[in-house]
Every structure is written in C-alpha cells, then in structure tokens.
Motif scaffolding. Structure first.
Motif, PDB file in Angstrom:
ATOM      1  N   UNK A 172       6.839   1.998 -12.173  1.00 36.81           N
ATOM      2  CA  UNK A 172       7.606   0.938 -11.509  1.00 36.81           C
ATOM      3  C   UNK A 172       7.354   0.906 -10.002  1.00 36.81           C
ATOM      4  N   UNK A 173       7.224   2.061  -9.368  1.00 35.89           N
ATOM      5  CA  UNK A 173       6.886   2.091  -7.940  1.00 35.89           C
ATOM      6  C   UNK A 173       5.528   1.429  -7.701  1.00 35.89           C
ATOM      7  N   UNK A 227       0.838  -1.207   0.000  1.00 32.20           N
ATOM      8  CA  UNK A 227       0.000   0.000   0.000  1.00 32.20           C
ATOM      9  C   UNK A 227       0.868   1.251   0.000  1.00 32.20           C
ATOM     10  N   UNK A 228       1.938   1.223   0.778  1.00 35.27           N
ATOM     11  CA  UNK A 228       2.825   2.393   0.825  1.00 35.27           C
ATOM     12  C   UNK A 228       3.454   2.680  -0.538  1.00 35.27           C
ATOM     13  N   UNK A 229       3.867   1.631  -1.234  1.00 35.57           N
ATOM     14  CA  UNK A 229       4.437   1.839  -2.565  1.00 35.57           C
ATOM     15  C   UNK A 229       3.380   2.364  -3.538  1.00 35.57           C
ATOM     16  N   UNK A 230       2.160   1.873  -3.430  1.00 41.32           N
ATOM     17  CA  UNK A 230       1.079   2.369  -4.289  1.00 41.32           C
ATOM     18  C   UNK A 230       0.832   3.854  -4.013  1.00 41.32           C
ATOM     19  N   UNK A 231       0.805   4.219  -2.732  1.00 39.72           N
ATOM     20  CA  UNK A 231       0.615   5.628  -2.361  1.00 39.72           C
ATOM     21  C   UNK A 231       1.794   6.472  -2.840  1.00 39.72           C
ATOM     22  N   UNK A 262       2.145  -3.500  -6.176  1.00 46.65           N
ATOM     23  CA  UNK A 262       1.261  -4.599  -6.586  1.00 46.65           C
ATOM     24  C   UNK A 262       1.903  -5.950  -6.289  1.00 46.65           C
ATOM     25  N   UNK A 263       3.188  -6.067  -6.573  1.00 47.58           N
ATOM     26  CA  UNK A 263       3.865  -7.350  -6.363  1.00 47.58           C
ATOM     27  C   UNK A 263       4.000  -7.691  -4.883  1.00 47.58           C
ATOM     28  N   UNK A 304      12.397  14.275 -17.680  1.00 49.98           N
ATOM     29  CA  UNK A 304      10.946  14.235 -17.861  1.00 49.98           C
ATOM     30  C   UNK A 304      10.501  12.916 -18.497  1.00 49.98           C
ATOM     31  N   UNK A 305      11.366  12.303 -19.276  1.00 48.19           N
ATOM     32  CA  UNK A 305      11.040  11.017 -19.894  1.00 48.19           C
ATOM     33  C   UNK A 305      11.077   9.891 -18.867  1.00 48.19           C
ATOM     34  N   UNK A 306      12.006   9.971 -17.928  1.00 45.57           N
ATOM     35  CA  UNK A 306      12.198   8.907 -16.945  1.00 45.57           C
ATOM     36  C   UNK A 306      11.186   8.972 -15.802  1.00 45.57           C
ATOM     37  N   UNK A 307      10.783  10.154 -15.389  1.00 43.13           N
ATOM     38  CA  UNK A 307       9.908  10.289 -14.220  1.00 43.13           C
ATOM     39  C   UNK A 307       8.610   9.487 -14.328  1.00 43.13           C
ATOM     40  N   UNK A 308       7.897   9.532 -15.438  1.00 37.63           N
ATOM     41  CA  UNK A 308       6.659   8.734 -15.512  1.00 37.63           C
ATOM     42  C   UNK A 308       6.933   7.227 -15.388  1.00 37.63           C
TER      43      UNK A 308
END
Length: 103
Positions: free
Chosen positions: A68-69, A9-13, A74-75, A59-63
C-alpha cells in the motif's frame, strides 16, 4: 508537481525500506518463537499460546502495508504526471488563442 513527484519517490523508497524491515522482523519473530524447541515449561507454552496469534496477525499485515505504501507513491507520481500534461495542454491551447502565439 515536483513536490508530488518527490513525495511519490519518498513513498516508493519507504515501501522498499519497510518491506526489508518487515522481512527481518518476521524472521526474528519466527526465530524467537521456535528457539524454545521442545521446552515444556508451562509458562513458556502459556506465553507462546497468547503471543503467536498476535504475531501471526502482525506478520500477515506487514507485507500488505509495504504494498500500500508503494501504491501511494505510484499514485502521487501519476497525479504529478497528469497535472504536468494538463498544464502543458493549457499552455498549448492558450498559445494558439493568442495572436502570434506558438503552437
């Protein structure tokens, strides 16, 4: 298992917060890069020529980092659920093997 679920949940947040910050960052960078208008001061052009490729890469990497976070979250949650299912299966199997156990 609870720890894995909580971390998931923390990673999703974190992913959602990071995504919002990345969008704001991109907006501010674009604003800064374009606010010079048609200013032809050589130093400004030189600075922007060096800065824009770096800015574009960030700006390309941030999204992607946001995605990935979210995937890590999810995993972690999926792993917690799999552990819980395996544990329940073991309890069920062991209770059937023990005389007077519950099914």
């Amino acid at each position: 298992m609870d720890v894995l679920k909580e971390q998931g949940k923390r990673f999703a947040d974190l992913s959602a917060d990071f995504g919002a910050a990345a969008t704001e960052f991109s907006s501010k960078v674009t604003e800064c890069e374009t606010s010079w208008g048609t200013d032809s001061v050589k130093i400004v052009k030189t600075l922007l020529d060096g800065y824009k490729p770096v800015s574009a890469a960030i700006q390309k990497v941030l999204p992607r980092l946001e995605v990935e976070l979210g995937e890590i979250g999810k995993k972690l949650t999926q792993t917690a659920n799999e552990y819980a299912a395996a544990e329940q299966e073991q309890i069920t199997t062991l209770s059937k093997a023990v005389p007077g156990g519950h099914s």
